[in-house]
Every structure is written in structure tokens, then in C-alpha cells.
Design a protein around this motif. Structure first.
Motif, short mmCIF file in Angstrom:
data_model
loop_
_atom_site.label_atom_id
_atom_site.label_comp_id
_atom_site.label_asym_id
_atom_site.label_seq_id
_atom_site.Cartn_x
_atom_site.Cartn_y
_atom_site.Cartn_z
N ARG A 70 115.61 68.36 79.53
CA ARG A 70 116.75 68.30 78.61
C ARG A 70 117.19 69.72 78.27
NH1 ARG A 70 115.91 66.27 72.47
NH2 ARG A 70 117.84 67.12 71.68
N PRO A 71 118.48 70.03 78.41
CA PRO A 71 118.91 71.40 78.07
C PRO A 71 118.76 71.69 76.58
CG PRO A 71 120.81 70.02 78.60
CD PRO A 71 119.58 69.19 78.84
N VAL A 72 118.25 72.88 76.30
CA VAL A 72 118.07 73.36 74.92
C VAL A 72 119.15 74.38 74.59
CG1 VAL A 72 116.49 74.59 73.38
CG2 VAL A 72 115.59 72.94 75.04
N GLY A 76 120.41 68.87 69.19
CA GLY A 76 119.00 68.68 68.91
C GLY A 76 118.20 69.97 68.85
N ALA A 77 118.73 71.04 69.42
CA ALA A 77 118.07 72.34 69.37
C ALA A 77 118.52 73.08 68.11
CB ALA A 77 118.41 73.15 70.61
N LYS A 87 115.47 77.20 71.22
CA LYS A 87 114.36 76.70 70.41
C LYS A 87 114.64 75.25 70.03
CE LYS A 87 112.09 79.43 67.66
NZ LYS A 87 111.69 80.31 66.56
N ILE A 88 113.63 74.40 70.23
CA ILE A 88 113.69 72.99 69.84
C ILE A 88 112.29 72.58 69.39
CG2 ILE A 88 113.26 72.11 72.18
CD1 ILE A 88 115.27 69.84 71.49
N TYR A 131 111.93 78.06 74.64
CA TYR A 131 111.97 77.86 76.08
C TYR A 131 113.03 78.78 76.66
CZ TYR A 131 109.45 73.72 74.67
OH TYR A 131 108.53 72.88 74.11
N CYS A 132 112.75 79.36 77.83
CA CYS A 132 113.70 80.27 78.47
C CYS A 132 114.07 79.76 79.86
CB CYS A 132 113.10 81.66 78.60
SG CYS A 132 112.83 82.47 77.00
#
Length: 132
Positions: free
Chosen positions: A38-40, A66-67, A116-117, A122-123
């Protein structure tokens, strides 16, 4: 200098950056950070005048739904001390900004997006493109 700038964004987003790069194949390139497929966070770079509604040599940075945060780091590897960091907060927020006017010769740029989620960072993969 490059490693200290990367350390700064890594500390800001709380995850070490991975220098994996792939070349851009179009006037607009994209990088995204994912969590569970899922994209953040996403970033697009519009080289030269490709999308002048966003400005010459511009980025669009987006915090996906959501992030809570997105961070973008870019540098010109041929220019010492050229790294820049941009952060954006708030689920669903998006911002576009120009990083350079016209240049006399093409200059390579490297960028990476992180997000950030659920309190974790995450990168996405690093990308190379061109300022022109």
C-alpha cells in the motif's frame, strides 16, 4: 557531506535510507514508499518544462490516505552540499514546488521519498532524473 544529509532525513523520518536507484524513462518520474503493498508516500519529478502548471523542474509530494507524513530528499550528486529536505504532514495532503529555473546544461538529480504510517517509516527506491 552527502551521507550526513541522508542521515538527517533518515533521522527525521526514523528509518535508514537505501541507495537503490533506477533511471527515469520519461519527462516525469515517480518514486513511492510502500507498506504491505500500500502506498504511504509518493513523489513525482517533472523535468524541465514537462508540467509547467507545477513549475519548471518541479516536485509533487503526496502523503497517501492513512499515512501521517511524507518526506522528500533530493540532491545534485555533482554539486557538493546540494541536498535538500522537504516534509509534509497530514493524510491526503499534497504539495508541488519548483526546485530550479532554467539551467544552461542538464544536471543530474537524485531523489528519494519516505513516509510514515502507524508510527513506522518506510522509504521508496531512490531515483535519478535530470534538471534542465
Amino acid at each position: 557531506m552527502r551521507s550526513s544529509i541522508r542521515s538527517t532525513i533518515a533521522a527525521a523520518i526514523a528509518l535508514p535510507l537505501v541507495f537503490a536507484a533506477s533511471p527515469a524513462s520519461a519527462a516525469t518520474s515517480e518514486s513511492a514508499a510502500y507498506w504491505n503493498d500500500r502506498p504511504v508516500a509518493k513523489a513525482w519529478f517533472n523535468s524541465g518544462t514537462h508540467n509547467m502548471s507545477k513549475g519548471r523542474n518541479s516536485f509533487t509530494l503526496k502523503v497517501e490516505e492513512g499515512a501521517t507524513e511524507a518526506g522528500l530528499y533530493w540532491e545534485r550528486p555533482s554539486v557538493s552540499g546540494s541536498g535538500q529536505i522537504r516534509r509534509l504532514y497530514g493524510s491526503g495532503n499534497e504539495v508541488s514546488f519548483s526546485i530550479s529555473g532554467a539551467v544552461s546544461r542538464r544536471v543530474q538529480i537524485w531523489y528519494q521519498v519516505c513516509g510514515k504510517i502507524n508510527g513506522k517509516s518506510y522509504c521508496g527506491p531512490g531515483r535519478f532524473d535530470w534538471i534542465q
